[in-house]
Design a protein around this motif. Structure first.
Motif, PDB file in Angstrom:
ATOM      1  N   GLN A 165       0.810  -1.208   0.000  1.00 32.66           N
ATOM      2  CA  GLN A 165       0.000   0.000   0.000  1.00 32.66           C
ATOM      3  C   GLN A 165       0.853   1.272   0.000  1.00 32.66           C
ATOM      4  O   GLN A 165       1.961   1.287   0.538  1.00 32.66           O
ATOM      5  N   PRO A 166       0.317   2.350  -0.593  1.00 27.28           N
ATOM      6  CA  PRO A 166       1.013   3.644  -0.534  1.00 27.28           C
ATOM      7  C   PRO A 166       1.198   4.081   0.910  1.00 27.28           C
ATOM      8  O   PRO A 166       0.428   3.690   1.791  1.00 27.28           O
ATOM      9  N   THR A 167       2.199   4.899   1.143  1.00 26.74           N
ATOM     10  CA  THR A 167       2.499   5.348   2.503  1.00 26.74           C
ATOM     11  C   THR A 167       1.313   6.045   3.143  1.00 26.74           C
ATOM     12  O   THR A 167       1.073   5.893   4.343  1.00 26.74           O
ATOM     13  N   ASP A 168       0.556   6.822   2.362  1.00 29.43           N
ATOM     14  CA  ASP A 168      -0.552   7.552   2.971  1.00 29.43           C
ATOM     15  C   ASP A 168      -1.633   6.608   3.491  1.00 29.43           C
ATOM     16  O   ASP A 168      -2.254   6.870   4.514  1.00 29.43           O
ATOM     17  N   VAL A 169      -1.869   5.485   2.795  1.00 30.53           N
ATOM     18  CA  VAL A 169      -2.851   4.512   3.273  1.00 30.53           C
ATOM     19  C   VAL A 169      -2.358   3.862   4.564  1.00 30.53           C
ATOM     20  O   VAL A 169      -3.113   3.701   5.530  1.00 30.53           O
ATOM     21  N   SER A 170      -1.084   3.487   4.592  1.00 29.56           N
ATOM     22  CA  SER A 170      -0.511   2.888   5.803  1.00 29.56           C
ATOM     23  C   SER A 170      -0.572   3.867   6.972  1.00 29.56           C
ATOM     24  O   SER A 170      -0.914   3.485   8.102  1.00 29.56           O
ATOM     25  N   ALA A 171      -0.248   5.128   6.718  1.00 31.19           N
ATOM     26  CA  ALA A 171      -0.255   6.137   7.785  1.00 31.19           C
ATOM     27  C   ALA A 171      -1.665   6.371   8.303  1.00 31.19           C
ATOM     28  O   ALA A 171      -1.878   6.519   9.513  1.00 31.19           O
ATOM     29  N   MET A 172      -2.644   6.407   7.401  1.00 30.54           N
ATOM     30  CA  MET A 172      -4.029   6.593   7.813  1.00 30.54           C
ATOM     31  C   MET A 172      -4.495   5.405   8.663  1.00 30.54           C
ATOM     32  O   MET A 172      -5.171   5.571   9.683  1.00 30.54           O
ATOM     33  N   THR A 173      -4.134   4.189   8.250  1.00 32.69           N
ATOM     34  CA  THR A 173      -4.501   2.993   9.008  1.00 32.69           C
ATOM     35  C   THR A 173      -3.811   3.003  10.372  1.00 32.69           C
ATOM     36  O   THR A 173      -4.417   2.643  11.396  1.00 32.69           O
ATOM     37  N   ALA A 174      -2.548   3.419  10.403  1.00 32.83           N
ATOM     38  CA  ALA A 174      -1.821   3.514  11.674  1.00 32.83           C
ATOM     39  C   ALA A 174      -2.485   4.531  12.595  1.00 32.83           C
ATOM     40  O   ALA A 174      -2.581   4.324  13.815  1.00 32.83           O
ATOM     41  N   TYR A 175      -2.953   5.632  12.015  1.00 28.56           N
ATOM     42  CA  TYR A 175      -3.640   6.646  12.818  1.00 28.56           C
ATOM     43  C   TYR A 175      -4.887   6.060  13.469  1.00 28.56           C
ATOM     44  O   TYR A 175      -5.186   6.320  14.634  1.00 28.56           O
ATOM     45  N   LEU A 176      -5.606   5.233  12.722  1.00 22.93           N
ATOM     46  CA  LEU A 176      -6.819   4.624  13.250  1.00 22.93           C
ATOM     47  C   LEU A 176      -6.512   3.788  14.493  1.00 22.93           C
ATOM     48  O   LEU A 176      -7.172   3.920  15.525  1.00 22.93           O
ATOM     49  N   PHE A 177      -5.487   2.932  14.402  1.00 25.55           N
ATOM     50  CA  PHE A 177      -5.112   2.112  15.558  1.00 25.55           C
ATOM     51  C   PHE A 177      -4.608   2.988  16.704  1.00 25.55           C
ATOM     52  O   PHE A 177      -4.914   2.726  17.877  1.00 25.55           O
ATOM     53  N   GLY A 178      -3.827   4.008  16.373  1.00 25.05           N
ATOM     54  CA  GLY A 178      -3.322   4.890  17.413  1.00 25.05           C
ATOM     55  C   GLY A 178      -4.430   5.670  18.088  1.00 25.05           C
ATOM     56  O   GLY A 178      -4.422   5.867  19.317  1.00 25.05           O
ATOM     57  N   ARG A 179      -5.405   6.091  17.295  1.00 25.00           N
ATOM     58  CA  ARG A 179      -6.527   6.870  17.850  1.00 25.00           C
ATOM     59  C   ARG A 179      -7.361   6.012  18.801  1.00 25.00           C
ATOM     60  O   ARG A 179      -7.831   6.488  19.839  1.00 25.00           O
ATOM     61  N   ILE A 180      -7.537   4.736  18.456  1.00 22.39           N
ATOM     62  CA  ILE A 180      -8.256   3.822  19.336  1.00 22.39           C
ATOM     63  C   ILE A 180      -7.518   3.694  20.670  1.00 22.39           C
ATOM     64  O   ILE A 180      -8.138   3.716  21.745  1.00 22.39           O
ATOM     65  N   ALA A 181      -6.189   3.576  20.613  1.00 25.64           N
ATOM     66  CA  ALA A 181      -5.400   3.415  21.835  1.00 25.64           C
ATOM     67  C   ALA A 181      -5.376   4.682  22.677  1.00 25.64           C
ATOM     68  O   ALA A 181      -5.187   4.615  23.896  1.00 25.64           O
ATOM     69  N   ARG A 182      -5.560   5.832  22.062  1.00 19.09           N
ATOM     70  CA  ARG A 182      -5.655   7.067  22.846  1.00 19.09           C
ATOM     71  C   ARG A 182      -6.935   7.079  23.671  1.00 19.09           C
ATOM     72  O   ARG A 182      -6.977   7.641  24.766  1.00 19.09           O
ATOM     73  N   ILE A 183      -7.976   6.460  23.161  1.00 18.89           N
ATOM     74  CA  ILE A 183      -9.228   6.348  23.906  1.00 18.89           C
ATOM     75  C   ILE A 183      -9.136   5.237  24.937  1.00 18.89           C
ATOM     76  O   ILE A 183      -9.667   5.345  26.042  1.00 18.89           O
ATOM     77  N   GLU A 184      -8.419   4.159  24.576  1.00 19.25           N
ATOM     78  CA  GLU A 184      -8.266   2.998  25.457  1.00 19.25           C
ATOM     79  C   GLU A 184      -6.777   2.720  25.661  1.00 19.25           C
ATOM     80  O   GLU A 184      -6.189   1.860  25.004  1.00 19.25           O
ATOM     81  N   PRO A 185      -6.109   3.460  26.583  1.00 20.40           N
ATOM     82  CA  PRO A 185      -4.659   3.340  26.785  1.00 20.40           C
ATOM     83  C   PRO A 185      -4.186   1.943  27.189  1.00 20.40           C
ATOM     84  O   PRO A 185      -2.999   1.627  27.041  1.00 20.40           O
ATOM     85  N   SER A 186      -5.089   1.089  27.677  1.00 22.69           N
ATOM     86  CA  SER A 186      -4.679  -0.261  28.065  1.00 22.69           C
ATOM     87  C   SER A 186      -4.177  -1.061  26.865  1.00 22.69           C
ATOM     88  O   SER A 186      -3.528  -2.108  27.033  1.00 22.69           O
ATOM     89  N   LEU A 187      -4.457  -0.579  25.649  1.00 28.01           N
ATOM     90  CA  LEU A 187      -3.993  -1.250  24.431  1.00 28.01           C
ATOM     91  C   LEU A 187      -2.509  -1.011  24.165  1.00 28.01           C
ATOM     92  O   LEU A 187      -1.861  -1.807  23.478  1.00 28.01           O
ATOM     93  N   ILE A 188      -1.960   0.081  24.680  1.00 35.27           N
ATOM     94  CA  ILE A 188      -0.588   0.455  24.337  1.00 35.27           C
ATOM     95  C   ILE A 188       0.429  -0.625  24.727  1.00 35.27           C
ATOM     96  O   ILE A 188       1.285  -0.990  23.910  1.00 35.27           O
ATOM     97  N   PRO A 189       0.374  -1.193  25.948  1.00 37.67           N
ATOM     98  CA  PRO A 189       1.327  -2.275  26.258  1.00 37.67           C
ATOM     99  C   PRO A 189       1.177  -3.480  25.316  1.00 37.67           C
ATOM    100  O   PRO A 189       2.174  -4.138  24.996  1.00 37.67           O
ATOM    101  N   LYS A 190      -0.033  -3.731  24.866  1.00 39.09           N
ATOM    102  CA  LYS A 190      -0.255  -4.849  23.954  1.00 39.09           C
ATOM    103  C   LYS A 190       0.317  -4.530  22.566  1.00 39.09           C
ATOM    104  O   LYS A 190       0.824  -5.421  21.881  1.00 39.09           O
ATOM    105  N   TYR A 191       0.246  -3.263  22.166  1.00 41.23           N
ATOM    106  CA  TYR A 191       0.881  -2.845  20.911  1.00 41.23           C
ATOM    107  C   TYR A 191       2.391  -3.045  21.002  1.00 41.23           C
ATOM    108  O   TYR A 191       3.040  -3.471  20.036  1.00 41.23           O
ATOM    109  N   MET A 192       2.963  -2.742  22.186  1.00 40.70           N
ATOM    110  CA  MET A 192       4.406  -2.908  22.363  1.00 40.70           C
ATOM    111  C   MET A 192       4.787  -4.386  22.280  1.00 40.70           C
ATOM    112  O   MET A 192       5.841  -4.729  21.737  1.00 40.70           O
ATOM    113  N   GLU A 193       3.925  -5.244  22.785  1.00 40.99           N
ATOM    114  CA  GLU A 193       4.182  -6.679  22.681  1.00 40.99           C
ATOM    115  C   GLU A 193       4.209  -7.124  21.218  1.00 40.99           C
ATOM    116  O   GLU A 193       5.072  -7.907  20.814  1.00 40.99           O
TER     117      GLU A 193
END
Length: 358
Positions: free
Chosen positions: A75-103
């Protein structure tokens, strides 16, 4: 590594750029394993319906699926970045996801491309713990391939100061981030910002008026009339010197650009129209943003009751030209919802929601 905030260094022309609003997972690779379609459908619904059904426990698995798939490579970088933003935005609402992202980031099975993708996620949702985590990885030989990418992230803010709600809409990528914001929160604000683009001045109409202000032979008029009306079906009356109807010609033209993108004969006609009317690359991008906004609003209003609700509310509230485009969207999505009410002044009428729909 391309950071989210640096994506605009090279602006590109797009016809229809809103990938996310229709099917994020449609861009995923086709796996040979049985059941891949069910997996893709599940993740598609998980992400684009997160605001109404936040299945938090499934998000890390979805992240790992994307990060380890060929999606990131293809995928183009902009699609990947937009998708990454979606996951990051979810984790900003639910910070308990961040340690799982690190895993997920630290697993030995993770690919380089997947780790770079997750670094973009960290740029949106990161905190002090993420910074310490990445600093440790700088001196870990298992992450040598990602060392420079990690350093690039650490050199900036974590999280970065990026908010699509305050960004100026310049291209389809901006629309994608607004849709990502809506899919995570269900808020009205990103939809209002997308609708705002429909109120932009009609640049195609301006270029046509500039052309009409000059003297042209009957043959020149006939050539443009043939291309606009017979080939492009733009419904423009050059002989009587007015545009039939009140629809936005930018949206109509960008729809024709998209519809005929694979037709060489039509592409040649578009080139001639652009040359005759002096339509620049900047004009095309401007028109395409409006077309993409209208297309994505219509499509998502068919899939999301909240989008339909917000479009109805904005139709009732607005008096600018976006009201006409909203009327078209609403009528396509819910036939009979718009009523024409005569004003008593000739053939003039106003638009309103049908009483039964109020």
């Amino acid at each position: 590594m391309i950071l989210i905030r640096s994506m605009r260094k090279k602006q590109k022309i797009v016809l229809i750029a809103t990938f996310l609003g229709i099917a994020l997972i449609a861009n995923f690779p086709k796996s040979a394993e049985a059941g891949y379609e069910e997996i893709e459908q599940e993740y598609n619904e998980l992400l684009i319906n997160y605001y109404c059904n936040p299945q938090i426990d499934k998000i890390p698995t979805a992240l790992e699926y994307i990060a380890t798939s060929d999606f990131i490579k293809n995928q183009p970088t902009d699609v990947s970045a937009m998708t990454a933003y979606l996951f990051g935005r979810i984790a900003r609402i639910e910070p308990s996801l961040i340690p799982k992202y690190m895993e997920v980031f630290g697993r030995s099975s993770q690919t380089h491309e997947g780790r770079v993708f997750i670094l973009m996620v960290f740029q949106t949702c990161g905190n002090k713990e993420v910074r310490h985590f990445l600093e440790d990885k700088l001196i870990d030989g298992n992450f040598a391939k990602e060392k420079q990418d990690i350093q690039n992230v650490l050199n900036g803010d974590i999280p970065i100061k990026f908010n699509p709600l305050i960004q100026e809409v310049k291209d389809g990528v901006d629309l994608d981030f607004l849709w990502a914001e809506f899919f995570v929160t269900g808020d009205k604000e990103p939809i209002v910002k997308i609708i705002d683009t429909l109120g932009w001045p009609d640049r195609f109409k301006s270029r046509l008026q500039e052309w009409r202000a000059k003297k042209h032979s009957d043959n020149e008029k006939r050539i443009l009339d043939n291309m606009l009306n017979r080939r492009m079906q733009m419904n423009v009356d050059l002989d009587r010197m007015y545009m039939k109807g009140t629809a936005d010609l930018d949206c109509l033209f960008s729809a024709q650009l998209q519809f005929h993108s694979s037709d060489k004969k039509q592409r040649d006609s578009i080139k001639k129209i652009r040359k005759i009317m002096n339509i620049s690359d900047e004009d095309i991008l401007y028109m395409a943003v409006k077309g993409a906004a209208m297309w994505s609003l219509q499509s998502n209003a068919q899939q999301h009751q909240k989008v339909l609700k917000y479009c109805r509310q904005e139709f009732e509230r607005r008096s600018d030209k976006s009201k006409i485009e909203l009327a078209i969207i609403l009528e396509v999505v819910s036939k009979g919802i718009i009523e024409l009410v005569p004003t008593g002044e000739g053939d003039m009428a106003t638009l309103k929601l049908h009483e039964e729909n109020n």
